[in-house]
Design an enzyme around this catalytic site. Structure first.
Site, PDB file in Angstrom:
ATOM      1  N   SER A  55       5.947  12.706  32.565  1.00  0.00           N
ATOM      2  CA  SER A  55       5.079  11.937  33.466  1.00  0.00           C
ATOM      3  C   SER A  55       4.541  10.751  33.051  1.00  0.00           C
ATOM      4  O   SER A  55       5.612  10.098  32.786  1.00  0.00           O
ATOM      5  CB  SER A  55       3.673  12.892  33.606  1.00  0.00           C
ATOM      6  N   ASP A 168       6.881  17.269  38.242  1.00  0.00           N
ATOM      7  CA  ASP A 168       6.218  16.843  37.198  1.00  0.00           C
ATOM      8  C   ASP A 168       6.112  17.971  35.917  1.00  0.00           C
ATOM      9  O   ASP A 168       5.673  19.206  35.950  1.00  0.00           O
ATOM     10  CB  ASP A 168       4.833  16.503  37.337  1.00  0.00           C
TER      11      ASP A 168
END
Length: 270
Positions: A55, A168
């Protein structure tokens, strides 16, 4: 197709000289603290042999491994029109537009950059939304795995890549130490920017969602923290929200000051 990471067959080159292996967590705006950490490590002249990121930690690690100095990365971020990155989409793919994020990364990194062109080995982790497993990328084109690693579920649409629906990586692994473990000479340093604020107030539904996601994601880091030779987790970050990008200079400074305060512990690893 890139397979899930196999600890028995690490891709990074072996070395007899002790080096740091950095695992950079996700955390939204709090991930700006990673840049301060990297700036401090550069100033301390500590060798970084390998990186793994997820991320916001993926974005920081990619730019750093591509040769951008940490303070320059901060400058690029602060010069970005963040409204374009967070304007609503309200589509069946997600709540926010992802095109602006993709354009930002492509403008500075290019569209053809590969893992092999980086200055040091790097692994990015994403989540296969359909299979329900972490997927690790360390070779080939860089931009699709980077976008996938940063595609927060519900907020952004999944990234279709190599036959997978990717989101993610922090959803299942928000401190990706696995690519760094068991390698001779590599000292694993986890950089976690999501400390829990036990005194936080939750006055709105939006804050409730933020808190729920925060607690859920943090649950998958507990065991991974214990696998690090050293954990860097600046406690001041607990006061910052994941979308507080306007406070970027403060977040950078927190990461920098905390890491400089850990100089002795870092040097002892080597």
């Amino acid at each position: 197709m890139q397979l899930p990471y196999d600890p028995a067959n690490p891709a990074a080159p072996q070395t007899n000289n002790p080096q740091l292996g950095l695992a950079l967590s996700g955390g939204g705006a709090r991930g700006i603290a990673h840049l301060g950490v990297l700036a401090a490590l550069d100033e301390l002249q500590l060798p970084i042999g390998q990186l793994s990121g997820v991320s916001s930690g993926a974005i920081a690690s990619v730019f750093y491994a591509a040769g951008f100095p940490p303070r320059e990365i901060l400058r690029l971020l602060l010069a970005t029109n963040l409204f374009r990155l967070t304007r609503p989409a309200f589509s069946r793919f997600g709540l926010l537009h992802f095109d602006a994020v993709e354009q930002l990364l492509a403008r500075h990194l290019g569209t053809t950059l590969t893992f092999e062109q980086l200055s040091r080995p790097l692994t990015l982790v994403a989540t296969d939304l359909m299979v329900g497993e972490s997927v690790y990328f360390s070779s080939g084109p860089l931009l699709p795995p980077l976008l996938a690693s940063s595609a927060v579920p519900i907020i952004y649409r999944p990234v279709e890549y190599q036959g997978r629906q990717l989101v993610d990586g922090g959803l299942l692994n928000n401190l990706p130490v696995e690519p760094l473990l068991g390698q001779p000479g590599l000292r694993v340093v986890g950089v976690h920017c999501n400390p829990i604020n036990t005194e936080a107030r939750i006055p709105t539904f939006r804050r409730l969602i933020e808190r729920t996601l925060h607690l859920a994601i943090n649950a998958n880091t507990a065991a991974r923290k214990t696998q690090c030779h050293l954990l860097l987790e600046p406690p001041e970050l607990r006061h910052y929200r994941p979308l507080g990008y306007k406070r970027g200079p403060e977040l950078f400074d927190i990461g920098y000051r905390y890491t400089m305060g850990q100089a002795a512990a870092l040097a002892a690893l080597l």
